[in-house]
Enzyme design. Structure first.
Site, mmCIF file in Angstrom:
data_model
loop_
_atom_site.group_PDB
_atom_site.id
_atom_site.type_symbol
_atom_site.label_atom_id
_atom_site.label_comp_id
_atom_site.label_asym_id
_atom_site.label_seq_id
_atom_site.Cartn_x
_atom_site.Cartn_y
_atom_site.Cartn_z
ATOM 1 N N TYR A 1 -45.982 -35.544 127.815
ATOM 2 C CA TYR A 1 -46.334 -35.265 128.067
ATOM 3 C C TYR A 1 -47.442 -34.800 127.006
ATOM 4 C CZ TYR A 1 -45.327 -33.155 132.657
ATOM 5 O OH TYR A 1 -44.975 -33.070 134.190
ATOM 6 N N LYS B 1 -44.484 -39.271 137.541
ATOM 7 C CA LYS B 1 -44.685 -40.218 136.219
ATOM 8 C C LYS B 1 -42.813 -39.535 135.646
ATOM 9 C CE LYS B 1 -43.279 -36.274 134.233
ATOM 10 N NZ LYS B 1 -41.905 -35.439 134.353
HETATM 11 P P1 NAD Z 1 -34.953 -33.664 141.800
HETATM 12 O O1 NAD Z 1 -33.192 -34.135 141.680
HETATM 13 O O2 NAD Z 1 -34.917 -32.391 142.123
HETATM 14 O O3 NAD Z 1 -35.480 -34.768 142.776
HETATM 15 C C1 NAD Z 1 -34.954 -35.776 143.164
HETATM 16 C C2 NAD Z 1 -34.751 -36.663 144.618
HETATM 17 O O4 NAD Z 1 -34.713 -37.744 144.765
HETATM 18 C C3 NAD Z 1 -33.709 -35.605 145.448
HETATM 19 O O5 NAD Z 1 -34.446 -34.514 147.023
HETATM 20 C C4 NAD Z 1 -32.761 -36.351 145.676
HETATM 21 O O6 NAD Z 1 -31.598 -36.126 146.444
HETATM 22 C C5 NAD Z 1 -33.384 -37.262 145.931
HETATM 23 N N1 NAD Z 1 -32.643 -38.889 145.464
HETATM 24 C C6 NAD Z 1 -32.971 -40.020 146.217
HETATM 25 N N2 NAD Z 1 -32.027 -41.044 145.389
HETATM 26 C C7 NAD Z 1 -30.880 -40.473 145.078
HETATM 27 C C8 NAD Z 1 -30.367 -40.664 144.198
HETATM 28 N N3 NAD Z 1 -30.123 -42.427 143.862
HETATM 29 N N4 NAD Z 1 -30.081 -40.391 142.338
HETATM 30 C C9 NAD Z 1 -30.355 -38.469 142.242
HETATM 31 N N5 NAD Z 1 -31.378 -38.130 143.466
HETATM 32 C C10 NAD Z 1 -31.680 -39.005 144.530
HETATM 33 O O7 NAD Z 1 -35.835 -33.755 140.603
HETATM 34 P P2 NAD Z 1 -36.851 -33.967 140.470
HETATM 35 O O8 NAD Z 1 -37.399 -32.665 139.523
HETATM 36 O O9 NAD Z 1 -37.723 -33.223 141.881
HETATM 37 O O10 NAD Z 1 -37.506 -34.527 139.573
HETATM 38 C C11 NAD Z 1 -38.516 -35.875 140.844
HETATM 39 C C12 NAD Z 1 -39.664 -37.013 139.843
HETATM 40 O O11 NAD Z 1 -40.370 -36.097 139.822
HETATM 41 C C13 NAD Z 1 -38.834 -37.409 138.557
HETATM 42 O O12 NAD Z 1 -39.905 -39.193 138.588
HETATM 43 C C14 NAD Z 1 -39.583 -36.393 137.642
HETATM 44 O O13 NAD Z 1 -40.363 -36.577 136.688
HETATM 45 C C15 NAD Z 1 -40.800 -36.120 138.772
HETATM 46 N N6 NAD Z 1 -41.562 -34.495 137.885
HETATM 47 C C16 NAD Z 1 -43.049 -34.018 137.788
HETATM 48 C C17 NAD Z 1 -43.062 -33.211 137.858
HETATM 49 C C18 NAD Z 1 -44.534 -32.933 137.475
HETATM 50 O O14 NAD Z 1 -45.168 -31.917 137.088
HETATM 51 N N7 NAD Z 1 -45.025 -33.909 137.463
HETATM 52 C C19 NAD Z 1 -42.257 -31.985 137.609
HETATM 53 C C20 NAD Z 1 -41.086 -32.040 137.754
HETATM 54 C C21 NAD Z 1 -40.844 -33.606 138.499
#
Ligand code: NAD
Length: 416
Positions: free
Chosen positions: A260, A172
């Site tokens: 949420y 999401k």
């Molecule tokens: P994060 O930044 O920790 O992870 C993102 C990943 O994408 C990283 O490994 C990064 O290296 C990679 N990536 C690839 N191309 C990229 C670019 N151009 N720019 C930046 N990063 C790039 O973020 P996150 O908190 O893990 O979030 C990732 C996704 O998961 C989002 O869509 C977020 O909404 C979702 N999320 C959902 C929940 C949930 O509870 N369902 C919780 C946290 C995050």
């Protein structure tokens, strides 16, 4: 003395546990480590005398839940993006899944991918980066791709996954624009593959129980839902850096965590809003909010007359609260959307009660639901159309805030 003995007793602190692919736990005898400590009498030789009441094993207790499927029958999942959420929540959750197994990883950082692969028993032939991603089409081990990238990349990797013939489980918010969501749904239909949005709260046991009680009328006709999701956006955290960039995040707190609050209002009422009103406010001159919004207060009106008073914030201390108020009582989830440790309190004609709900991984539950949907060719509970509805409503909230007036929603457009 055997590997597992200390002073002639079983040394549980040194018992070997190994995690295999799909997270099954292997222990002692399954590793072929059957020594005298596991054998029934005989062969003890010069071992010290063992205590009389030795563990002898007992029949399998009555199973409380379905047995996991054999690894060969589970669907193979590729996790796309090894960021904070993937590493800390999703990868460990495969250990609790019953019909999904981790088989491939996609990351721009080869060293990290190899380290993670070795920890979770993923074959190094099944590691991809963003350039080689499309070769996943040739990998029969992969049935599903799980997109855990910044929001603006969800649409691209979903479409590329469908082109590769895979089913898609997408984080999401589903995408940044309504058009992107529609493209994703269309690509899935054309490829005859399934799409599900990872709305974990709809699989979280306290929320599931709350929905059940509302539907069964325990708090009477539902008239009001309130929900607040807030946290401090931290520019030092790499996971928050792209969240400050509109072209990658799509929006601010509303897109990230306000979703949420919106979901809670929709799944508790079981209705689609017909009107929204939003107000946006930012901490003045704060560089975090140059491109994305900080706080949003928003209201929804539903066809039954029920209303929801909701909020999201990037500048207030952590809150993840959901409340439903009916004619005969109320129900509070506080916290309601933590990864674990949520609490449900119900106030009804029977009095006030904190409901004991068995913890169960919401991540494993949502992944297994999708694997089962694919295996049994069923529509998943939260398909692409569900993600599209939310993005459409979020966009209407922004428009309302910009125009400083309520915006009417066409509910019939929701699934088109
Ligand atoms: P994060 O930044 O920790 O992870 C993102 C990943 O994408 C990283 O490994 C990064 O290296 C990679 N990536 C690839 N191309 C990229 C670019 N151009 N720019 C930046 N990063 C790039 O973020 P996150 O908190 O893990 O979030 C990732 C996704 O998961 C989002 O869509 C977020 O909404 C979702 N999320 C959902 C929940 C949930 O509870 N369902 C919780 C946290 C995050």
């Amino acid at each position: 003395m055997t590997l597992f003995e200390k002073d002639g007793r079983l040394d549980l602190s040194r018992r070997l546990f190994l995690r295999g692919t799909g997270g099954g736990l292997l222990m002692g005898s399954s590793l072929g480590l059957v020594g005298p400590a596991f054998a029934q009498g005989g062969g003890a030789g010069n071992l010290p005398e063992l205590p009389r009441s030795r563990p002898t094993g007992r029949p399998i207790p009555e199973m409380e839940q379905e047995m996991p499927m054999e690894p060969g029958r589970r669907l193979g999942w590729a996790v796309v993006g090894l960021g904070k959420f993937a590493l800390n929540q999703i990868l460990p959750s495969f250990a609790e899944s019953r019909s999904s197994k981790l088989v491939a990883l996609v990351s721009g950082n080869r060293q990290k991918a190899e380290q993670v692969a070795s920890r979770y028993g993923v074959d190094t032939h099944n590691l991809y980066d963003y350039q080689t991603f499309d070769r996943i089409a040739d990998n029969p081990d992969v049935d599903v791709t799980y997109i855990i990238l910044p929001n603006a990349l969800h649409a691209e990797y979903t479409v590329r996954s469908f082109k590769a013939g895979k089913h898609v489980f997408c984080e999401k918010p589903m995408a940044v624009t309504v058009e992107e969501c529609e493209t994703m749904i269309r690509a899935g239909r054309e490829a005859d593959r399934k799409l599900m949005v990872a709305y974990r709260a709809q699989f979280e046991p306290h929320n599931v129980e709350a929905i059940r009680r509302v539907r069964e009328g325990e708090i009477g006709p539902l008239h009001l839902v309130t929900s607040d999701h807030g946290r401090i956006l931290d520019p030092k955290d790499p996971a928050d850096q792209w969240r400050m960039v509109k072209s990658l995040a799509g929006g601010g707190s509303l897109y990230d965590i306000g979703i949420y609050s919106l979901q809670a209002a929709r799944y508790l009422t079981g209705e689609e809003p017909v009107e929204v009103f939003g107000q946006i406010s930012n901490v003045k001159d704060d560089p975090r909010f140059r491109e994305v919004e900080d706080r949003v207060a928003f209201q929804l009106r539903f066809p039954s007359g029920a209303v929801a008073n909701l909020s999201s914030s990037y500048s207030t201390a952590s809150v993840k609260r959901i409340q439903a108020f009916g004619e005969k009582g109320s129900l509070i989830l506080d916290p309601g959307t933590e990864y674990e440790g949520n609490k449900l309190t119900v106030q009804s004609e029977k009095g006030r009660q904190e409901v004991k709900v068995k913890e169960q991984s919401q991540f494993a539950a949502e992944m297994d639901h999708f694997s089962q949907s694919v295996m049994e060719n069923r529509n998943p509970k939260t398909p692409g159309e569900e993600g599209l509805r939310d993005v459409r409503i979020l966009q209407a909230i922004y428009r309302s805030a910009q125009e400083a007036k309520p915006v009417t929603l066409d509910v019939t457009a929701s699934t088109r």
